[in-house]
Scaffold this motif. Sequence first.
Motif, PDB file in Angstrom:
ATOM      1  N   ALA A 192       0.830  -1.207   0.000  1.00 33.82           N
ATOM      2  CA  ALA A 192       0.000   0.000   0.000  1.00 33.82           C
ATOM      3  C   ALA A 192       0.863   1.255   0.000  1.00 33.82           C
ATOM      4  CB  ALA A 192      -0.921  -0.007   1.226  1.00 33.82           C
ATOM      5  N   TYR A 193       1.924   1.256   0.807  1.00 35.83           N
ATOM      6  CA  TYR A 193       2.798   2.425   0.903  1.00 35.83           C
ATOM      7  C   TYR A 193       3.591   2.626  -0.392  1.00 35.83           C
ATOM      8  CZ  TYR A 193       6.389   5.590   2.725  1.00 35.83           C
ATOM      9  OH  TYR A 193       7.235   6.654   2.924  1.00 35.83           O
ATOM     10  N   THR A 194       3.981   1.528  -1.034  1.00 40.85           N
ATOM     11  CA  THR A 194       4.708   1.629  -2.301  1.00 40.85           C
ATOM     12  C   THR A 194       3.881   2.388  -3.338  1.00 40.85           C
ATOM     13  OG1 THR A 194       5.868  -0.452  -1.869  1.00 40.85           O
ATOM     14  CG2 THR A 194       5.807   0.311  -4.159  1.00 40.85           C
ATOM     15  N   VAL A 195       2.609   2.030  -3.457  1.00 34.61           N
ATOM     16  CA  VAL A 195       1.737   2.730  -4.408  1.00 34.61           C
ATOM     17  C   VAL A 195       1.470   4.158  -3.940  1.00 34.61           C
ATOM     18  CG1 VAL A 195      -0.567   2.775  -5.434  1.00 34.61           C
ATOM     19  CG2 VAL A 195       0.694   0.626  -5.291  1.00 34.61           C
ATOM     20  N   HIS A 196       1.252   4.335  -2.651  1.00 36.73           N
ATOM     21  CA  HIS A 196       1.000   5.672  -2.111  1.00 36.73           C
ATOM     22  C   HIS A 196       2.115   6.639  -2.513  1.00 36.73           C
ATOM     23  CE1 HIS A 196       0.003   8.193   1.759  1.00 36.73           C
ATOM     24  NE2 HIS A 196      -0.135   8.882   0.647  1.00 36.73           N
ATOM     25  N   LEU A 197       3.376   6.212  -2.373  1.00 34.72           N
ATOM     26  CA  LEU A 197       4.495   7.081  -2.734  1.00 34.72           C
ATOM     27  C   LEU A 197       4.480   7.435  -4.213  1.00 34.72           C
ATOM     28  CD1 LEU A 197       7.601   5.743  -0.774  1.00 34.72           C
ATOM     29  CD2 LEU A 197       6.189   7.729  -0.272  1.00 34.72           C
ATOM     30  N   ASN A 198       3.993   6.526  -5.052  1.00 42.31           N
ATOM     31  CA  ASN A 198       3.983   6.777  -6.498  1.00 42.31           C
ATOM     32  C   ASN A 198       2.788   7.597  -6.961  1.00 42.31           C
ATOM     33  OD1 ASN A 198       6.301   5.471  -8.004  1.00 42.31           O
ATOM     34  ND2 ASN A 198       5.720   3.822  -6.605  1.00 42.31           N
ATOM     35  N   MET A 199       1.915   7.976  -6.048  1.00 46.88           N
ATOM     36  CA  MET A 199       0.795   8.871  -6.370  1.00 46.88           C
ATOM     37  C   MET A 199       1.282  10.314  -6.241  1.00 46.88           C
ATOM     38  SD  MET A 199      -2.144   6.669  -4.357  1.00 46.88           S
ATOM     39  CE  MET A 199      -3.575   7.674  -4.832  1.00 46.88           C
ATOM     40  N   GLN A 200       2.002  10.770  -7.249  1.00 49.63           N
ATOM     41  CA  GLN A 200       2.601  12.107  -7.225  1.00 49.63           C
ATOM     42  C   GLN A 200       1.799  13.039  -8.141  1.00 49.63           C
ATOM     43  OE1 GLN A 200       5.048  13.193  -5.143  1.00 49.63           O
ATOM     44  NE2 GLN A 200       5.095  11.171  -4.142  1.00 49.63           N
ATOM     45  N   ASP A 201       2.424  13.707  -9.113  1.00 50.23           N
ATOM     46  CA  ASP A 201       1.657  14.530 -10.065  1.00 50.23           C
ATOM     47  C   ASP A 201       0.659  13.640 -10.807  1.00 50.23           C
ATOM     48  OD1 ASP A 201       3.147  17.039  -9.721  1.00 50.23           O
ATOM     49  OD2 ASP A 201       4.794  15.904 -10.570  1.00 50.23           O
ATOM     50  N   TYR A 202       1.153  12.494 -11.213  1.00 50.42           N
ATOM     51  CA  TYR A 202       0.351  11.444 -11.832  1.00 50.42           C
ATOM     52  C   TYR A 202       0.677  10.150 -11.095  1.00 50.42           C
ATOM     53  CZ  TYR A 202      -0.631  14.663 -15.704  1.00 50.42           C
ATOM     54  OH  TYR A 202      -1.058  15.726 -16.459  1.00 50.42           O
ATOM     55  N   LEU A 203       0.108   9.052 -11.556  1.00 52.94           N
ATOM     56  CA  LEU A 203       0.421   7.757 -10.973  1.00 52.94           C
ATOM     57  C   LEU A 203       1.665   7.224 -11.681  1.00 52.94           C
ATOM     58  CD1 LEU A 203      -0.286   5.527  -9.013  1.00 52.94           C
ATOM     59  CD2 LEU A 203      -1.942   4.644 -10.660  1.00 52.94           C
ATOM     60  N   TRP A 204       2.790   7.304 -10.981  1.00 55.59           N
ATOM     61  CA  TRP A 204       4.075   6.955 -11.569  1.00 55.59           C
ATOM     62  C   TRP A 204       4.378   5.466 -11.400  1.00 55.59           C
ATOM     63  CZ3 TRP A 204       7.425  11.383  -9.059  1.00 55.59           C
ATOM     64  CH2 TRP A 204       7.170  12.587  -9.727  1.00 55.59           C
ATOM     65  N   ASP A 205       5.362   5.005 -12.185  1.00 58.28           N
ATOM     66  CA  ASP A 205       5.866   3.647 -11.997  1.00 58.28           C
ATOM     67  C   ASP A 205       6.802   3.569 -10.804  1.00 58.28           C
ATOM     68  OD1 ASP A 205       7.782   5.231 -13.305  1.00 58.28           O
ATOM     69  OD2 ASP A 205       8.624   3.545 -14.426  1.00 58.28           O
ATOM     70  N   GLY A 206       7.701   4.539 -10.679  1.00 54.45           N
ATOM     71  CA  GLY A 206       8.654   4.564  -9.582  1.00 54.45           C
ATOM     72  C   GLY A 206       9.026   5.991  -9.250  1.00 54.45           C
ATOM     73  N   ILE A 207       9.423   6.239  -8.011  1.00 54.21           N
ATOM     74  CA  ILE A 207       9.700   7.620  -7.589  1.00 54.21           C
ATOM     75  C   ILE A 207      11.150   8.028  -7.826  1.00 54.21           C
ATOM     76  CG2 ILE A 207       7.797   7.845  -5.955  1.00 54.21           C
ATOM     77  CD1 ILE A 207       9.731   7.045  -3.720  1.00 54.21           C
ATOM     78  N   LYS A 208      12.029   7.063  -8.080  1.00 59.08           N
ATOM     79  CA  LYS A 208      13.391   7.404  -8.514  1.00 59.08           C
ATOM     80  C   LYS A 208      13.467   7.375 -10.030  1.00 59.08           C
ATOM     81  CE  LYS A 208      16.820   4.413  -8.396  1.00 59.08           C
ATOM     82  NZ  LYS A 208      17.869   3.514  -7.863  1.00 59.08           N
ATOM     83  N   ARG A 209      12.984   6.294 -10.615  1.00 60.80           N
ATOM     84  CA  ARG A 209      12.828   6.187 -12.051  1.00 60.80           C
ATOM     85  C   ARG A 209      11.796   5.107 -12.330  1.00 60.80           C
ATOM     86  NH1 ARG A 209      14.820   1.529 -13.210  1.00 60.80           N
ATOM     87  NH2 ARG A 209      13.559   1.641 -15.075  1.00 60.80           N
ATOM     88  N   ASP A 210      10.971   5.255 -13.379  1.00 56.46           N
ATOM     89  CA  ASP A 210      11.149   6.260 -14.406  1.00 56.46           C
ATOM     90  C   ASP A 210      10.429   7.581 -14.084  1.00 56.46           C
ATOM     91  OD1 ASP A 210      12.543   4.468 -16.158  1.00 56.46           O
ATOM     92  OD2 ASP A 210      10.649   3.719 -16.899  1.00 56.46           O
TER      93      ASP A 210
END
Length: 559
Positions: A192-210
Amino acid sequence: MHQAFETIRWEKDPRTRAYVDPTRIVWKSEEPGALENEDVLLAGLDGQSSLSAVHPFILRNQGSPAGIVLDFGVELHGGVQICVWQGDHPERVAKLRVRFGESVMEAMSDIGGERNATNAHAMRDAVIEVPYLGATEFGNSGFRFVRIDLVDENRYLELRSVRAVFLYRELEYKGNFRCSDPLLNEIWTTGAYTVHLNMQDYLWDGIKRDRLVWTGDMHPETSTIQAVFGDHDIVPRSLDFKRDRYPLPQWMTMPTYSIWWLLIHHDWYMQNGDFAYLAEQRAYLTGLLRQLTEVVGEDGSIDIPFPFLDWPSSSNPVGVKAGVHALFVWAFEIGAKLCRLLGEEETARLCDAYETKLRGFVPPHNGSKQAAALLALTGLMDPALANETVIAPQAPKGYSTFYGYYILKARGAAGDVTGALQSIREYWGGMLSLGATTFWEDFDIDWLDHAARIDEVTPEGKVDVHGTYGGYCYQGYRHSFCHGWASGPTAWLAEYVLGVRVEEPGCRTIRVAPDLGDLDWAEGTYPTPHGIVRIRHERREDGSVATSVEAPEGVTIIR
């Protein structure tokens, strides 16, 4: 607000900023005199400087950089704030090298080389200038560890504090899961936390990359969002972003990822029941389905550019072919359903015809667990047979973090929840055993052999997992350690252990069909547009399961 804001364009960031203090010092320069009072960085001081330094942390460059590595305790998205008091540089600025890492060893690395550290997609290694008597913020990446070195030769610098700047969406975890196995509880929360972190401007794949929107990656992510948050506008925002950036006849980078866009729309409609939003997709959705029919040959073969399931399966092109075939069957089955909801009967019948054609030919899975899972989920292979002959043998060997979700679903469809739970413990629990606080872009169970934890400097005789392993586009430190597609167990535990199956759009009807596997009890909540459904299952002494369900008005529960 100033009246000028009535005429200029501006947008409020929907995310929250917070400051996070370091929890421990992982490593520091060993040269005598290089550091002084480093424990002050753990004192919880704020980022406000003053004219007089009080018990500062001192870095002394005595001909070589003086450095320290800080652990912020958990994977974060954002940057770092460095508050400076004074120093001895005549220009009253200092040069610091700042390195972010999702592992300790990444934070200790240099760009390039065999370990493949990189600044691709986000700056995570740079020399910056910081002014005296001020607080400087730098960075916008995914990280847990930060290394800071004073690079000005023969200079010293006084710091008041170093804090992470945490950038995230403040969300309530409406869904939850607890059971008799604490490890599974931790795995649910980590997904749950992994996805939460990727909910940024859009729903990203990863917060470091891509730090990009990939529709394939989004399917496990949106499944997790449905189980944890219920509804969030980041999902339609991201789906529309892909639709508008890749107008037909373009594929969303690859044809299979265009299929995932279609499948997500079905699941999102079933969860939230927003028919008006579904209707907005009419032209693109029907056009995409017709375009999919154009790559199907008379013999049922599929000819597309870049056939793709996930990276680990790419070395088995025969298996990939079978998995792609199953995805097309799934697309036409769901496409017909959506078209009939939209009153597009002609396109629905076209989907029916192509689904029938494709079901007449089943390519061999060639031992691919990913392909066998898709074949099982689409009815092209008996789930029990797929599990017994392909998926269960040597599991979780051959799993991948993305398609692990569909492998688990296939095992659930086969009635092997106990086997699936054990795989979750070994595979996703394997990442946790190495110090992970979020799930990774990829993981191989063999990596556990002689592995060092990611939250320590690699000891002699141990393997630096982050720098040593990986493949394709994620070799070495380029490997993302917070990837939303790896969150599958969070959604799966709600669906197969709690037994939540949405039967009517908007969760108007939910079937509760639990399977505790080897658990004594499980309980949790599931968010719906009507409110929270509360569920508890407990195994009786005779082996039967007692179930209690509390549902809000507007939700019908069937067993």
